[in-house]
Design an enzyme around this catalytic site. Structure first.
Site, PDB file in Angstrom:
ATOM      1  CB  SER A   1     -15.996  29.031 -21.854  1.00  0.00           C
ATOM      2  OG  SER A   1     -14.808  28.259 -21.839  1.00  0.00           O
TER       3      SER A   1
ATOM      4  CE  LYS B   1     -14.193  46.625 -32.476  1.00  0.00           C
ATOM      5  NZ  LYS B   1     -14.853  46.865 -34.039  1.00  0.00           N
TER       6      LYS B   1
ATOM      7  N   GLY C   1     -16.284  23.619 -26.111  1.00  0.00           N
ATOM      8  CA  GLY C   1     -17.566  22.977 -26.170  1.00  0.00           C
ATOM      9  C   GLY C   1     -18.434  23.212 -27.465  1.00  0.00           C
ATOM     10  N   PRO C   2     -19.565  23.374 -27.181  1.00  0.00           N
ATOM     11  CG  PRO C   2     -21.711  23.041 -26.886  1.00  0.00           C
ATOM     12  CD  PRO C   2     -20.470  23.120 -26.300  1.00  0.00           C
ATOM     13  CB  ALA C   3     -18.287  27.841 -28.729  1.00  0.00           C
TER      14      ALA C   3
ATOM     15  CB  THR D   1     -19.376  31.767 -24.751  1.00  0.00           C
ATOM     16  OG1 THR D   1     -18.966  30.651 -24.036  1.00  0.00           O
ATOM     17  CG2 THR D   1     -18.137  32.391 -25.298  1.00  0.00           C
ATOM     18  CE1 TYR D   2     -16.947  29.808 -18.582  1.00  0.00           C
ATOM     19  CE2 TYR D   2     -19.145  29.391 -19.759  1.00  0.00           C
ATOM     20  CZ  TYR D   2     -17.918  28.916 -19.073  1.00  0.00           C
ATOM     21  OH  TYR D   2     -17.971  27.577 -18.680  1.00  0.00           O
TER      22      TYR D   2
END
Length: 115
Positions: free
Chosen positions: A25, A9, A73-75, A57-58
């Site tokens: 990502s 974390k 991207g969409p994130a 995501t990655y």
């Protein structure tokens, strides 16, 4: 039986960039990745403290020492630059192993540097 447990974390890191027109990502400073025991392409959950959004995501390696944390991207629609997020990864393991496992928790400063 395998269970999912907290592996790593990064607690309360600041979003430094959001790139909507990107494949996808989260880009993370490689120093933060190393400290949190994250590897490139690892699946993570991103929790936005400012607005409550959650996404999976990655990880993509960011420039070492830059403090960069960029949603791509969409994130990118899930956080604004300056938002505080928590980045979490999980691991599957056998119950007995999980009982002994100790996750890696890091608490960066306000500039996304390791304290």
């Amino acid at each position: 039986m395998q269970i999912q447990v907290l592996k790593s974390k990064i607690h309360r890191v600041k979003i430094t960039q959001a790139e909507l027109h990107y494949v996808g990502s989260i880009t993370i400073d490689e120093d933060l990745m190393d400290a949190a025991n994250l590897i490139e392409n690892e699946k993570v959950q991103v929790v936005n403290v400012n607005n409550g959004e959650r996404l999976e995501t990655y990880v993509i390696k960011g420039e070492r020492g830059s403090g960069k944390v960029c949603l791509n991207g969409p994130a990118a629609r899930k956080a604004a630059v300056g938002d505080i997020v928590i980045i979490i990864s999980y691991a599957g393991m056998e119950l007995e192993e999980a009982k002994k496992f100790k996750p890696v928790l890091i608490f960066p400063d306000e500039k996304n540097r390791i304290i």
